[in-house]
Design an enzyme around this catalytic site. Structure first.
Site, short mmCIF file in Angstrom:
data_model
loop_
_atom_site.label_atom_id
_atom_site.label_comp_id
_atom_site.label_asym_id
_atom_site.label_seq_id
_atom_site.Cartn_x
_atom_site.Cartn_y
_atom_site.Cartn_z
N ARG A 254 -55.61 51.13 -35.52
CA ARG A 254 -56.05 50.70 -36.80
C ARG A 254 -56.24 52.08 -37.72
O ARG A 254 -57.28 52.60 -37.32
CB ARG A 254 -57.26 49.83 -36.40
CG ARG A 254 -57.65 49.14 -37.95
CD ARG A 254 -59.01 49.97 -38.77
NE ARG A 254 -59.49 49.21 -39.51
CZ ARG A 254 -60.45 49.83 -40.23
NH1 ARG A 254 -60.71 51.31 -40.46
NH2 ARG A 254 -61.20 49.31 -41.24
N LEU A 255 -55.59 51.86 -38.86
CA LEU A 255 -55.43 53.02 -39.63
C LEU A 255 -56.55 52.86 -40.61
O LEU A 255 -56.27 52.13 -41.37
CB LEU A 255 -53.99 53.68 -40.10
CG LEU A 255 -53.01 53.48 -39.26
CD1 LEU A 255 -51.53 54.02 -39.89
CD2 LEU A 255 -53.33 54.66 -37.92
N ASP A 256 -57.28 53.68 -40.74
CA ASP A 256 -58.40 53.51 -41.97
C ASP A 256 -58.07 53.79 -43.10
O ASP A 256 -57.33 54.94 -43.50
CB ASP A 256 -59.81 54.49 -41.43
CG ASP A 256 -60.99 54.50 -42.44
OD1 ASP A 256 -61.55 53.22 -42.25
OD2 ASP A 256 -61.21 55.29 -43.04
N GLU A 284 -55.44 49.41 -42.71
CA GLU A 284 -56.44 48.81 -43.44
C GLU A 284 -56.16 49.43 -44.81
O GLU A 284 -56.13 50.84 -45.25
CB GLU A 284 -57.97 49.40 -43.28
CG GLU A 284 -58.97 48.83 -43.98
CD GLU A 284 -60.29 49.57 -44.29
OE1 GLU A 284 -61.23 49.06 -44.80
OE2 GLU A 284 -60.27 50.78 -44.08
N ASP A 304 -58.98 43.91 -48.04
CA ASP A 304 -60.34 43.62 -48.20
C ASP A 304 -60.71 42.51 -49.21
O ASP A 304 -61.98 42.18 -49.40
CB ASP A 304 -60.91 44.67 -48.52
CG ASP A 304 -61.03 45.99 -47.39
OD1 ASP A 304 -60.94 45.55 -46.63
OD2 ASP A 304 -61.55 47.13 -47.85
#
Length: 335
Positions: A254-256, A284, A304
């Site tokens: 999961r790439l921030d 993300e 988001d």
């Protein structure tokens, strides 16, 4: 040298009767390895690399010395047993014994996001293991570990990692992570790892001395932007992803905050990562930017907006990036 050769050789890699050291330091005229009280010179091999095969065994602590300066840990250290400011340690990740993981299909994922430091009273990788069966019985198909890279201090969220290749010693270090992944796989759970390639946390100045690692062409909310136009820096990120997927058998990344990963190269570093790394890749994204799915070949994407719409409706907070959110029409749109 191919990109793959560069990425898999960075750091200290056990080979034959010794260890192959490879560090990117294009601004340094001379680089040495300091181990067991001795200095061993590295040879410039082109592209800013300094390398040597040395008679140094796994378990040996080492530091790099650039142009006779302060000894520094390896930017691609696989083990920081004394934390951020201690020496790096040679680790043979080929010795890990990790069971095969389950097949990972994005539309079948039920993800449990897990912070190792607060999930149990002990706050370690090993302490998670007894709870895996309960998560599986709950219907979870994958645990997503929040970042485990070595960061300043003992406890924190993990998003300010400095030595990205070295699992945090307080959690149990690299051996603890390997045991956790093995146990999860044997329980029928996939493992996704949260990784941060948009900035480096406090202590980044020690990484910067190997640079150029950072650029002023862009900026991030958390600090200087990483310069992915530099081959060794690009290899730092992709090599870390390969280490996770190939050596630790991690099933997904999961790439921030990928909106803060800047790359002006013809092929974006996150597209190359997705093409090269044998794991599920989830991005993300902080706003309506669908490049991860439409251009970079990622398998899935966090967005988001729904969180922000609900947050404003429930709390009334409208500061900063929340200003554009907070309507029922917005909730309906996002759903």
């Amino acid at each position: 040298m191919s990109a793959e050769e560069l990425e898999r050789r960075l750091g200290a890699v056990t080979r034959g009767d010794g260890t192959a050291f490879s560090v990117g330091a294009p601004s340094a005229g001379k680089a040495d390895v300091l181990a067991s009280g001795r200095r061993h010179p590295l040879e410039p091999t082109g592209g800013g690399l300094h390398e040597a095969q040395l008679p140094i065994e796994p378990g040996t602590d080492y530091l790099y010395v650039l142009d006779g300066g302060e000894p520094l840990p390896d930017p691609c250290s696989r083990w920081q047993p004394e934390g951020l400011r201690g020496p790096s340690r040679v680790l043979d990740t080929a010795r890990f014994e990790i069971a095969d993981g389950p097949e990972v299909a994005p539309d079948e994922l039920v993800i449990y996001e897990l912070h190792v430091g607060t999930f149990t009273a002990e706050g370690t990788f090993d302490a998670v293991i007894p709870h895996l069966a309960g998560l599986r019985e709950l219907g979870v198909t994958a645990v997503e570990l929040m970042p485990v890279a070595t960061f300043p201090g003992n406890r924190g969220w993990g998003y300010d990692g400095v030595y990205t290749w070295a699992p945090h010693r307080v959690y149990g270090g690299p051996q603890g992570l390997a045991r956790l992944v093995d146990a999860a796989h044997r329980t029928g759970l996939a493992v996704i790892l949260d990784v941060v390639y948009n900035h480096i946390g406090p202590g980044s100045e020690r990484i910067a001395r190997f640079g150029p690692y950072f650029t002023d062409r862009h900026e991030t909310f958390w600090g200087p932007a990483i310069d992915y136009a530099q081959p060794a820096v690009r290899a730092w990120a992709i090599g870390n992803a390969l280490l996770s997927a190939c050596d630790y058998r991690i099933d997904g990344l999961r790439l921030d905050a990928v909106h803060s990963v800047f790359d002006d190269s013809p092929v974006h570093v996150l597209r190359e990562l997705a093409e090269r790394v044998p794991a599920l890749v989830v991005a993300e994204m902080g706003h309506d930017d669908f490049r991860p799915l439409e251009e970079w070949g990622h398998d899935a994407m966090w967005l988001d907006n729904l969180h922000h719409e609900l947050h404003v409706l429930m709390t009334g907070e409208r500061d900063g990036y929340y200003a554009a959110f907070g309507s029922m029409d917005g909730v309906v749109r996002e759903l």
